[in-house]
Design an enzyme around this catalytic site. Structure first.
Site, PDB file in Angstrom:
ATOM      1  N   ASP A  69       0.676  -1.253  -0.009  1.00 60.89           N
ATOM      2  CA  ASP A  69      -0.108   0.249  -0.020  1.00 60.89           C
ATOM      3  C   ASP A  69       0.834   1.238  -0.069  1.00 60.89           C
ATOM      4  O   ASP A  69       0.923   2.105   0.790  1.00 60.89           O
ATOM      5  CB  ASP A  69      -1.100   0.096   1.110  1.00 60.89           C
ATOM      6  CG  ASP A  69      -2.044  -0.997   1.365  1.00 60.89           C
ATOM      7  OD1 ASP A  69      -2.180  -1.746   0.218  1.00 60.89           O
ATOM      8  OD2 ASP A  69      -2.532  -1.513   2.269  1.00 60.89           O
TER       9      ASP A  69
ATOM     10  N   GLU B 100     -11.351   0.111  -5.426  1.00 56.22           N
ATOM     11  CA  GLU B 100     -10.760   0.617  -3.980  1.00 56.22           C
ATOM     12  C   GLU B 100      -9.465   1.717  -4.501  1.00 56.22           C
ATOM     13  O   GLU B 100      -9.268   1.510  -5.524  1.00 56.22           O
ATOM     14  CB  GLU B 100     -10.154  -0.371  -2.988  1.00 56.22           C
ATOM     15  CG  GLU B 100      -9.232  -1.282  -3.513  1.00 56.22           C
ATOM     16  CD  GLU B 100      -8.867  -2.130  -2.468  1.00 56.22           C
ATOM     17  OE1 GLU B 100      -9.642  -2.394  -1.323  1.00 56.22           O
ATOM     18  OE2 GLU B 100      -8.064  -3.221  -2.626  1.00 56.22           O
TER      19      GLU B 100
END
Length: 317
Positions: free
Chosen positions: A32, A204
């Site tokens: 991430d 997302e």
């Protein structure tokens, strides 16, 4: 135990990974990526994947920070943030983003709320890009009960912050449904209602950046995820779908990304499964150079083992 932990932190801080190729960091699993360019240096913020080898879910307790002057040599700055930074959170150092405003650094992060069921978004602040960071609010900025578009507890994740040329700050987030809202100048309060936006097969990891007057909304599309993007005339669209930036990973189903300009070039950070033992709960951060076509569209970016060429920033040490 405390002495051991402090010693490990001291060893981690200041370690340089010379001539790093992809994956960028070989000693731990990282995922991430969020990126910030500040004073001629790129700072990269990643969650640490720490699941046991028989793990069946993400185990993420902290965010690590690295920096580079040339896109090849990376210095570790340890873990200046963890779930414990937010006393109201109980678990899950998930995806984040960071920006600088008025000399302070604002870090927006996904955690699991201790008392309100579901994921939440917190804000930490620091006077340096490497911390120390503290909770800026003492409570969550976004909680799962504030949005009702889905019945899943993880639809308030993956914050992305963008400050437009007029000074207006925006926050984007969501899973299955893209949500966005204005931020007040203090960067720790919403300034108005939460909006939703229909985006082609949005999953997302929304991310907004601007290039030559055009706004680029990139995001993880479908599942398993590929990185796709749309363009528009403003920070809120309307958005025109443009296509794919990066293919799906071979094993891991996610591919969370960040895009920055540094020293005259553009780069896209992402994660994959290429570190030995890598997989769904054991990801590894990587980076590639990103190119624009003459018409402003983004050229497809293949994943490589080599990564981008060195790009030294003058005066950066």
């Amino acid at each position: 135990m405390l002495k051991h932990s402090l010693g490990a932190l001291a060893l981690a801080v200041g370690t340089t990974f010379a001539h790093a190729a992809n994956p960028l960091f070989k000693d731990i699993y990282t995922a991430d990526p969020a990126a910030l360019v500040d004073n001629g240096r790129v700072y990269l913020y990643v969650g640490r994947d720490d699941a046991a080898k028989d793990g069946k879910d993400y185990l993420m307790k902290e965010w690590r920070v690295y920096s580079t002057c040339d896109m090849k040599n990376w210095t570790s700055h340890g873990a200046p943030l963890s779930v414990q930074t937010f006393k109201w959170a109980r678990a899950d150092a998930w995806a984040s983003d960071i920006t600088k405003r008025n000399g302070k650094y604002y870090f927006y992060s996904t955690v699991d709320h201790a008392t309100i069921p579901g994921k939440a978004i917190g804000v930490a602040v620091a006077d340096s890009p490497t911390g120390p960071f503290k909770d800026a609010l003492g409570r969550a900025l976004i909680t799962n009960d504030m949005t009702k578009e889905t019945d899943i507890p993880w639809d308030d994740i993956d914050p992305a912050v963008f400050i437009d040329d007029d000074g207006q700050a925006w926050l984007y987030w969501g899973n299955r449904v893209l949500k966005y809202a204005k931020l007040k100048p203090n960067m720790i309060e919403l300034d108005g209602p939460i909006h939703t936006q229909g985006i082609d097969n949005f999953t997302e990891a929304a991310y907004l950046h601007k290039h030559k007057g055009t706004y680029y909304l990139s995001y993880s599309r479908e599942f398993p995820e590929e990185t796709a993007y749309a363009t528009g005339p403003s920070a809120t669209g309307p958005w025109t779908f443009r296509g794919k930036i990066m293919d799906k990973n071979a094993i891991v189903k996610t591919i969370h990304h960040a895009i920055v300009d540094f020293n005259g070039k553009s780069y896209i950070f992402y994660h994959n499964d290429k570190l030995p033992g890598g997989g769904e709960w054991w990801r590894s951060a990587a980076v590639e150079e990103l190119h624009y076509n003459a018409d402003g569209t983004i050229r497809f970016v293949p994943q490589t083992a080599e990564g981008p060429a060195a790009n030294p920033s003058p005066g950066c040490k």
